[in-house]
Design an enzyme around this catalytic site. Structure first.
Site, mmCIF file in Angstrom:
data_model
loop_
_atom_site.group_PDB
_atom_site.id
_atom_site.type_symbol
_atom_site.label_atom_id
_atom_site.label_comp_id
_atom_site.label_asym_id
_atom_site.label_seq_id
_atom_site.Cartn_x
_atom_site.Cartn_y
_atom_site.Cartn_z
ATOM 1 N N HIS A 357 12.304 18.319 -11.022
ATOM 2 C CA HIS A 357 12.997 18.541 -9.758
ATOM 3 C C HIS A 357 12.733 19.934 -9.213
ATOM 4 O O HIS A 357 12.740 20.144 -8.006
ATOM 5 C CB HIS A 357 14.504 18.308 -9.940
ATOM 6 C CG HIS A 357 14.858 16.865 -9.837
ATOM 7 N ND1 HIS A 357 16.006 16.332 -10.345
ATOM 8 C CD2 HIS A 357 14.190 15.832 -9.282
ATOM 9 C CE1 HIS A 357 16.035 15.041 -10.094
ATOM 10 N NE2 HIS A 357 14.944 14.705 -9.454
ATOM 11 N N ARG A 463 6.356 1.141 -3.735
ATOM 12 C CA ARG A 463 6.257 0.708 -5.142
ATOM 13 C C ARG A 463 7.650 0.338 -5.640
ATOM 14 O O ARG A 463 8.400 1.210 -6.075
ATOM 15 C CB ARG A 463 5.689 1.836 -5.996
ATOM 16 C CG ARG A 463 4.236 2.207 -5.704
ATOM 17 C CD ARG A 463 3.826 3.391 -6.582
ATOM 18 N NE ARG A 463 2.390 3.526 -6.732
ATOM 19 C CZ ARG A 463 1.650 4.455 -6.129
ATOM 20 N NH1 ARG A 463 2.207 5.320 -5.320
ATOM 21 N NH2 ARG A 463 0.351 4.521 -6.353
ATOM 22 N N ARG A 499 5.470 -3.833 -2.330
ATOM 23 C CA ARG A 499 4.759 -4.474 -3.430
ATOM 24 C C ARG A 499 5.780 -5.038 -4.404
ATOM 25 O O ARG A 499 6.775 -4.385 -4.702
ATOM 26 C CB ARG A 499 3.886 -3.443 -4.129
ATOM 27 C CG ARG A 499 3.038 -4.019 -5.213
ATOM 28 C CD ARG A 499 2.012 -3.035 -5.668
ATOM 29 N NE ARG A 499 2.598 -1.977 -6.456
ATOM 30 C CZ ARG A 499 1.902 -0.941 -6.928
ATOM 31 N NH1 ARG A 499 0.613 -0.833 -6.653
ATOM 32 N NH2 ARG A 499 2.479 -0.020 -7.652
ATOM 33 N N GLU A 597 -7.589 -4.546 -6.919
ATOM 34 C CA GLU A 597 -7.698 -3.518 -7.952
ATOM 35 C C GLU A 597 -8.324 -4.069 -9.227
ATOM 36 O O GLU A 597 -8.818 -3.317 -10.055
ATOM 37 C CB GLU A 597 -6.347 -2.855 -8.227
ATOM 38 C CG GLU A 597 -5.192 -3.791 -8.429
ATOM 39 C CD GLU A 597 -3.837 -3.072 -8.459
ATOM 40 O OE1 GLU A 597 -3.782 -1.843 -8.419
ATOM 41 O OE2 GLU A 597 -2.820 -3.790 -8.537
ATOM 42 N N ASN A 620 -6.846 3.440 -7.645
ATOM 43 C CA ASN A 620 -6.543 4.020 -8.966
ATOM 44 C C ASN A 620 -6.904 3.030 -10.058
ATOM 45 O O ASN A 620 -7.619 3.346 -11.020
ATOM 46 C CB ASN A 620 -5.059 4.375 -9.089
ATOM 47 C CG ASN A 620 -4.577 5.255 -7.957
ATOM 48 O OD1 ASN A 620 -5.380 5.911 -7.310
ATOM 49 N ND2 ASN A 620 -3.287 5.260 -7.709
ATOM 50 N N ASP A 621 -6.391 1.803 -9.903
ATOM 51 C CA ASP A 621 -6.708 0.798 -10.920
ATOM 52 C C ASP A 621 -8.134 0.286 -10.770
ATOM 53 O O ASP A 621 -8.806 0.019 -11.759
ATOM 54 C CB ASP A 621 -5.711 -0.368 -10.849
ATOM 55 C CG ASP A 621 -4.451 -0.049 -11.644
ATOM 56 O OD1 ASP A 621 -4.588 0.434 -12.782
ATOM 57 O OD2 ASP A 621 -3.344 -0.253 -11.121
ATOM 58 N N ARG A 631 -6.927 5.102 -17.130
ATOM 59 C CA ARG A 631 -6.604 6.201 -16.221
ATOM 60 C C ARG A 631 -5.575 7.163 -16.805
ATOM 61 O O ARG A 631 -5.357 8.240 -16.289
ATOM 62 C CB ARG A 631 -6.138 5.658 -14.861
ATOM 63 C CG ARG A 631 -4.814 4.942 -14.886
ATOM 64 C CD ARG A 631 -4.589 4.149 -13.603
ATOM 65 N NE ARG A 631 -3.487 4.691 -12.824
ATOM 66 C CZ ARG A 631 -2.840 4.005 -11.886
ATOM 67 N NH1 ARG A 631 -3.199 2.763 -11.581
ATOM 68 N NH2 ARG A 631 -1.873 4.534 -11.216
ATOM 69 N N CYS A 668 -4.890 2.346 -0.575
ATOM 70 C CA CYS A 668 -3.626 3.032 -0.876
ATOM 71 C C CYS A 668 -3.634 3.776 -2.205
ATOM 72 O O CYS A 668 -2.587 4.233 -2.652
ATOM 73 C CB CYS A 668 -2.460 2.061 -0.822
ATOM 74 S SG CYS A 668 -2.533 0.805 -2.080
#
Ligand code: PEP
Ligand code: MG
Length: 745
Positions: A357, A463, A499, A597, A620-621, A631, A668
């Protein structure tokens, strides 16, 4: 010598050392003892490519930090350059030998040195020497080689050592926590350490329970006051952080845990320590980096409660009227809140992660922050510090010239940020008139507003697993509906892509552990959802209900690899709509699409076309599966590079197939906000990019500065590049030409 136990001892001591300087000394002392040699020395490669003696047991201490061997020079340089051990008797007779003046080396008659290699790159050399002209045995050499390999792997922050090698520079490097340049006087944040409290019994359980309740109420009020003290403006993100503190303070795990400890006879401080430790450990054990980082917040809060209990929250007066840099083992949200924002020039934490934080708050307030610099013992209250939150560097004891330089950078940056803010409502349009839509990614209510503030034209990826992960049980349909409604309403006139639950692998649910040999290829995304269809049905119902009356809901399915998954999902949507209709809720069939992905999806898009309305590329995937590189595995992190020409080629293939099928396509993953990739993506035809809110302004700047015809030429050249580094070199040239103002890695 028991090789294994010696290795473990040395490596363990190195891991636990509190600072790079202590660490290097522990290593040379440990090896000297275990191998019974006269000298053990550690050389590390500096930024100038020299091998610098950073620690030695045996050589003259005055040579430490001063002795430097340029690459390839001397026996040590030869080991570094050839990556082969050198093991010789009478080293002075060796043609490569070069005496390090003042080291006292001439008295040693046998020498063995091995390279330290990390991710394929030489980072240093480890050397041992003996007075006697007796060769090191094969077993001794093997021990050193094994140890070097282990040390290079286990040391988490090698870069700190790396820099420690450059003793002349007073720069330390940590993690770039929040961007920006800051110049200010150090303000040391010291808090009493709850975690050093020992076990004590309480005198009266009733009195102790009463003190606990009073303490909670007091700290709750203090947190609320701090929240009000910060100028919240529009920032939901900041409000979110304070709400999280508020929630932690009312979480029964904490409130009841401490009360139970007291009822069992513990004093308030020991009950508090035990409960906070337990609570923090729960989070620390989680694989998800975001959730893992929450353990820091819980520990902060524990110390905060303890400080309030000791009545030691009164802060010493500021020694300066000018800007300050907060420095400490853990700079807490309260420390930040205690200083007027306009006086805060930076935050420097010895520990802590990018997701803490502290980093998030600093980022939201626009204050440069550097995390995990390691302990800084030589900083005095009030002395000037320079903070570079872009690169994670902190300069201690800077001279006037350097201060002026940083001040100039800071002023330029402020002027530039002002210019970026003015772009907020300007379209992302290239110089030759090509329009690109910029969307935001989100997963927490706290980062919905920053997207809108930064001019997002839609929510490209919500997400939903993140809210699932920060709870202790699956959220109910009503809870989900409330959450999704908030998101959909915030973006009411803009598209929202939600998603369905993408759990499994790196995103585990704390209350639904899945243990698998190979989780990245296992039960995750749509596979998990369909196998738990009641859960999925609940989620779909919640989304449909939240979408009523808005018309902006799009549902994305993660990790789709076969037609049957799409077909089964449609059946569930139909079922959910029918159920809701029979309950009197009229829903609209949402637009549905998939994340591309899993590479298998690419060639299958034509067959799936009738069941999907759009695709969103999860780079990413996709990169992880195209490259077969996990990853999240630090061992192969250097091989995971989304600019790999194979990844770019697959994305081009997707865009081309989608074009033939008239299937809207967006991107994305992290690639969307990497300036190198933005050039290539626009060149290959991508017209919608979705990224985290903080990245939007710079990407917009870049798009408005570039020309797609130039980008295409860059792309053609990049396609012929041998690897990701070569691609990056090509795009860097273009970014430099455009005078791209962000950081280019
Ligand atoms: C991706 O894989 O690129 C993506 C956007 O999804 P996540 O990072 O959540 O797996
Ligand atoms: Mg993904």
């Amino acid at each position: 010598m028991s090789v294994f136990s010696s290795l473990t001892r040395i490596v363990q001591t190195a891991v636990e050392a509190e600072s790079p300087a202590v660490q290097v000394n522990c290593i040379v002392d440990g090896i000297q003892q275990e191998m019974a040699v006269d000298v053990c020395s550690l050389y590390l490669r500096s930024e100038r490519d020299e091998l610098v003696l950073v620690a030695s047991h045996g050589l003259d201490v005055r040579a430490v930090g001063k002795a430097r061997l340029p690459a390839g020079r001397g026996l040590v340089g030869e080991v570094g350059a050839s990556l082969h051990p050198v093991n010789v008797v009478e080293p002075a007779a060796h043609p490569a030998f070069e005496l390090i003046p003042g080291s006292g080396e001439e008295q040693y008659h046998s020498f063995c040195a091995v390279p330290l290699v990390r991710r394929g790159a030489m980072i240093g050399v480890l050397a041992v020497q003996r007075l006697a002209p007796r060769a090191f045995s094969a077993e001794e050499e093997g021990f050193l080689v094994t140890l070097a390999a282990q040390l290079a792997l286990v040391v988490a922050n090698w870069d700190d050592w790396h820099l420690a090698a450059d003793f002349s520079a007073r720069t330390v490097t940590g993690l770039a926590g929040a961007p920006g340049i800051g110049v200010g006087a150090a303000r040391l944040c010291e808090v009493p350490d709850l975690f050093s409290v020992s076990e004590q019994a309480c005198a009266s359980i009733d009195d102790e329970l009463q003190s606990w309740r009073a303490l909670l109420a007091r700290v709750q009020a203090e947190v609320a006051a701090e929240r009000d003290a910060l100028d919240l403006g529009l920032s939901h993100e900041i409000a979110g952080i304070f709400n999280a503190y508020h929630m932690l303070l009312s979480d029964p795990v904490l409130t009841e845990g401490v009360a139970e400890g007291i009822r069992a006879g513990k004093s308030l401080p020991s009950a508090l320590r035990a409960t906070v430790q337990h609570f923090a450990d729960l989070f620390l054990a989680m694989d998800d980096p975001y959730l893992r980082a929450r353990h820091e917040d819980i520990r902060h809060l524990g110390n905060r409660l303890y400080a309030s209990l000791l009545q030691s929250t009164d802060t010493k007066p500021l020694q300066t009227d000018g800007p300050v840099v907060l420095v400490g083992a853990h700079v807490s949200v309260s420390d930040i809140a205690a200083i007027p924002a306009e006086k805060l020039a930076g935050v420097v934490c010895f520990h802590g992660s990018l997701l803490s934080h502290t980093a998030v708050l600093a980022s939201a307030l626009g204050i440069p922050a550097v995390m995990a610099v390691g302990e800084l013992k030589d900083v005095a209250e009030g002395e000037t510090m320079l903070v570079d939150g872009h690169t994670g560097k902190v300069v201690l004891h800077p001279d006037a010239l350097l201060c002026d330089e940083y001040e100039r950078l800071r002023t330029d940056e402020l002027a530039f940020n002002h210019q970026l803010a003015e772009l907020r409502d300007a379209p992302a349009i290239t110089r030759d008139g090509v329009r690109v839509e910029l969307f935001a990614n989100s997963g927490l209510t706290a980062d919905i507003m920053p997207g809108l503030i930064n001019g997002a034209e839609g929510l490209g990826l919500y997400r939903t697993e993140i809210p699932f992960m920060v709870r202790e049980t699956f959220p109910s349909e009503d809870e989900q509906c409330a959450l999704y409604s908030e998101v959909i309403a915030a973006y009411t006139d803009k598209p929202v892509y939600m998603r369905v639950l993408d759990v499994g692998s790196d995103k585990p649910l704390p209350y639904f552990p899945i243990s698998e040999e190979n989780p990245a290829l296992g039960w995750r995304g749509i596979r998990f959802c369909l196998d738990n269809s009641p859960l999925l049905l609940t989620q779909i119902r919640a989304m449909l209900r939240a979408g009523v009356g808005h018309g902006n809901l799009n549902i994305i399915l993660p990790m789709v690899s076969s037609f049957s998954e799409l077909r089964d999902f449609h059946v569930l949507v139909t079922e959910a709509m029918a159920q809701l209709e029979s309950e009197g809720v009229q829903t609209q069939r949402p637009r549905m699409g998939i994340m591309v992905e899993v590479p298998a999806a690419i060639s299958q898009l034509p067959k799936w076309r009738e069941l999907i309305d759009f695709v969103s590329i999860g780079s990413n995937d996709l990169s992880q599966y195209v490259l077969a590189v996990d990853r999240n595995n630090p061992r192969v992190a250097g091989r995971y590079d989304h600019l790999h020409p194979a990844v770019i080629a697959e994305i081009e293939r997707i865009v081309s197939i989608a074009g033939q099928l008239q299937l809207p396509v967006s991107l994305c993953g992290e690639l969307s906000s990497d300036p190198h990739a933005v050039i290539l993506m626009v060149a290959l035809g991508m017209r919608r990019l979705s990224m985290s809110a903080a990245r939007l302004p710079l990407v917009k700047w870049l798009l408005r500065a570039m020309d797609t015809r130039e980008a295409k030429r860059v792309y053609d050249e990049a396609l012929g590049a041998a690897d990701a580094d070569a691609v990056r070199a090509i795009t860097t040239t273009y970014l430099t030409r455009l005078e791209y103002p962000g950081v280019v890695h």
